[in-house]
Design a protein around this motif. Structure first.
Motif, PDB file in Angstrom:
ATOM      1  N   GLY A   6       0.536  52.978 -23.463  1.00  0.00           N
ATOM      2  CA  GLY A   6       1.387  53.403 -24.575  1.00  0.00           C
ATOM      3  C   GLY A   6       0.903  54.691 -25.200  1.00  0.00           C
ATOM      4  N   LEU A   7      -0.422  54.833 -25.290  1.00  0.00           N
ATOM      5  CA  LEU A   7      -0.984  56.067 -25.837  1.00  0.00           C
ATOM      6  C   LEU A   7      -0.672  57.252 -24.925  1.00  0.00           C
ATOM      7  CD1 LEU A   7      -2.734  57.046 -28.233  1.00  0.00           C
ATOM      8  CD2 LEU A   7      -4.715  56.771 -26.754  1.00  0.00           C
ATOM      9  N   ILE A   8      -0.750  57.016 -23.623  1.00  0.00           N
ATOM     10  CA  ILE A   8      -0.438  58.084 -22.661  1.00  0.00           C
ATOM     11  C   ILE A   8       1.033  58.473 -22.758  1.00  0.00           C
ATOM     12  CG2 ILE A   8      -0.241  58.620 -20.205  1.00  0.00           C
ATOM     13  CD1 ILE A   8      -2.757  56.849 -19.796  1.00  0.00           C
ATOM     14  N   TRP A   9       1.931  57.483 -22.760  1.00  0.00           N
ATOM     15  CA  TRP A   9       3.357  57.798 -22.811  1.00  0.00           C
ATOM     16  C   TRP A   9       3.772  58.374 -24.160  1.00  0.00           C
ATOM     17  CZ3 TRP A   9       5.954  58.756 -18.763  1.00  0.00           C
ATOM     18  CH2 TRP A   9       5.631  58.131 -17.565  1.00  0.00           C
ATOM     19  N   GLY A  10       3.172  57.888 -25.232  1.00  0.00           N
ATOM     20  CA  GLY A  10       3.460  58.467 -26.549  1.00  0.00           C
ATOM     21  C   GLY A  10       3.000  59.907 -26.639  1.00  0.00           C
ATOM     22  N   GLY A  11       1.808  60.182 -26.098  1.00  0.00           N
ATOM     23  CA  GLY A  11       1.312  61.555 -26.068  1.00  0.00           C
ATOM     24  C   GLY A  11       2.187  62.456 -25.214  1.00  0.00           C
ATOM     25  N   THR A  12       2.679  61.900 -24.111  1.00  0.00           N
ATOM     26  CA  THR A  12       3.584  62.676 -23.250  1.00  0.00           C
ATOM     27  C   THR A  12       4.872  63.018 -23.992  1.00  0.00           C
ATOM     28  OG1 THR A  12       2.670  61.561 -21.313  1.00  0.00           O
ATOM     29  CG2 THR A  12       4.789  62.667 -21.042  1.00  0.00           C
ATOM     30  N   ALA A  13       5.412  62.052 -24.710  1.00  0.00           N
ATOM     31  CA  ALA A  13       6.638  62.296 -25.479  1.00  0.00           C
ATOM     32  C   ALA A  13       6.402  63.328 -26.582  1.00  0.00           C
ATOM     33  CB  ALA A  13       7.143  60.989 -26.076  1.00  0.00           C
ATOM     34  N   LEU A  14       5.269  63.233 -27.249  1.00  0.00           N
ATOM     35  CA  LEU A  14       4.947  64.187 -28.312  1.00  0.00           C
ATOM     36  C   LEU A  14       4.779  65.599 -27.741  1.00  0.00           C
ATOM     37  CD1 LEU A  14       4.408  64.476 -31.331  1.00  0.00           C
ATOM     38  CD2 LEU A  14       2.018  63.917 -30.878  1.00  0.00           C
ATOM     39  N   THR A  15       4.130  65.693 -26.594  1.00  0.00           N
ATOM     40  CA  THR A  15       3.962  66.993 -25.947  1.00  0.00           C
ATOM     41  C   THR A  15       5.305  67.565 -25.517  1.00  0.00           C
ATOM     42  OG1 THR A  15       1.760  66.376 -25.202  1.00  0.00           O
ATOM     43  CG2 THR A  15       2.820  68.195 -24.051  1.00  0.00           C
ATOM     44  N   ALA A  16       6.169  66.729 -24.966  1.00  0.00           N
ATOM     45  CA  ALA A  16       7.493  67.190 -24.543  1.00  0.00           C
ATOM     46  C   ALA A  16       8.323  67.659 -25.740  1.00  0.00           C
ATOM     47  CB  ALA A  16       8.221  66.080 -23.799  1.00  0.00           C
ATOM     48  N   ALA A  17       8.220  66.950 -26.855  1.00  0.00           N
ATOM     49  CA  ALA A  17       8.940  67.374 -28.063  1.00  0.00           C
ATOM     50  C   ALA A  17       8.403  68.711 -28.567  1.00  0.00           C
ATOM     51  CB  ALA A  17       8.809  66.311 -29.148  1.00  0.00           C
ATOM     52  N   GLY A  18       7.088  68.889 -28.501  1.00  0.00           N
ATOM     53  CA  GLY A  18       6.495  70.163 -28.905  1.00  0.00           C
ATOM     54  C   GLY A  18       6.950  71.308 -28.012  1.00  0.00           C
ATOM     55  N   LEU A  19       7.033  71.053 -26.713  1.00  0.00           N
ATOM     56  CA  LEU A  19       7.498  72.091 -25.794  1.00  0.00           C
ATOM     57  C   LEU A  19       8.969  72.426 -26.037  1.00  0.00           C
ATOM     58  CD1 LEU A  19       5.722  71.099 -22.478  1.00  0.00           C
ATOM     59  CD2 LEU A  19       5.254  73.061 -23.946  1.00  0.00           C
ATOM     60  N   ALA A  20       9.771  71.414 -26.330  1.00  0.00           N
ATOM     61  CA  ALA A  20      11.179  71.673 -26.651  1.00  0.00           C
ATOM     62  C   ALA A  20      11.305  72.524 -27.916  1.00  0.00           C
ATOM     63  CB  ALA A  20      11.921  70.349 -26.821  1.00  0.00           C
TER      64      ALA A  20
END
Length: 75
Positions: A6-20
């Motif tokens: 969950g920490l990995i997927w949450g971090g991935t989502a946060l990174t993707a939102a930052g890139l967007a």
């Protein structure tokens, strides 16, 4: 699925939102430059872009930290 996944997927989502958000900053600044705005209007647009840019960079950094922590602690 463990908490570390969950920490990995949450971090991935946060990174993707930052890139967007970074893409939004680039597009907004390019459009403002192409419109040839007056100096005051350009400063107002860029002031908003800089705030979003800093928040996007911070979000991406924290997201990547979460991914790395999830990988290191999950194994």
């Amino acid at each position: 699925m463990t908490i570390w996944d969950g920490l990995i997927w949450g971090g991935t989502a946060l990174t993707a939102a930052g890139l967007a958000a970074l893409v939004w900053c680039i597009v907004t600044a390019a459009r403002a430059k192409a419109r040839g705005l007056a100096d005051d209007e350009m400063r107002a647009v860029m002031r908003r872009v800089v705030v979003v840019n800093m928040a996007a960079l911070a979000g991406s950094v924290f997201g990547l930290m979460f991914v790395v922590l999830g990988i290191m602690l999950g194994r």
